[in-house]
Design a protein around this motif. Sequence first.
Motif, PDB file in Angstrom:
ATOM      1  N   CYS A 175       8.181   0.245  90.744  1.00 36.28           N
ATOM      2  CA  CYS A 175       7.104   1.413  90.547  1.00 36.28           C
ATOM      3  C   CYS A 175       8.037   2.364  90.725  1.00 36.28           C
ATOM      4  O   CYS A 175       7.532   3.393  89.946  1.00 36.28           O
ATOM      5  N   GLN A 195       7.463   5.494  87.886  1.00 32.20           N
ATOM      6  CA  GLN A 195       7.337   6.826  88.130  1.00 32.20           C
ATOM      7  C   GLN A 195       8.404   7.643  87.850  1.00 32.20           C
ATOM      8  O   GLN A 195       7.978   9.210  87.589  1.00 32.20           O
ATOM      9  N   ASN A 206       0.612   7.382  87.748  1.00 28.50           N
ATOM     10  CA  ASN A 206       0.547   6.872  89.193  1.00 28.50           C
ATOM     11  C   ASN A 206      -0.618   6.296  88.428  1.00 28.50           C
ATOM     12  O   ASN A 206      -0.375   4.734  88.255  1.00 28.50           O
ATOM     13  N   ILE A 223       0.243   4.745  94.762  1.00 27.02           N
ATOM     14  CA  ILE A 223      -0.498   3.916  93.558  1.00 27.02           C
ATOM     15  C   ILE A 223      -1.266   3.478  93.396  1.00 27.02           C
ATOM     16  O   ILE A 223      -1.799   3.286  94.843  1.00 27.02           O
TER      17      ILE A 223
END
Length: 85
Positions: free
Chosen positions: A35, A39, A44, A65
């Motif tokens: 994650c 980014q 997000n 997120i």
Amino acid sequence: FGNAVKKEILAHANVKDAKNVIVAIDNPKKLYHICQTLQKYVSNNKIIVKVHRESEKSSIESLGIKNIIVENLVTSKIIFDKIVG
């Protein structure tokens, strides 16, 4: 197929052009790193993350997120609906 933490893999998969990116692996540490890397390529609001437990949700939320699905909660709701409904 490849390691989604590697920038070359994400670039090759054209994630910048994706409408959404779904991250659904069962390793919380790898999930966080994926994650974090994503980014750099997408906003997000395009990242959808599946976590296994509620306790794993806060680390993903710390990245900003918001689209997080807690697998155990969803499964529990479906089972409850089957019993009651």
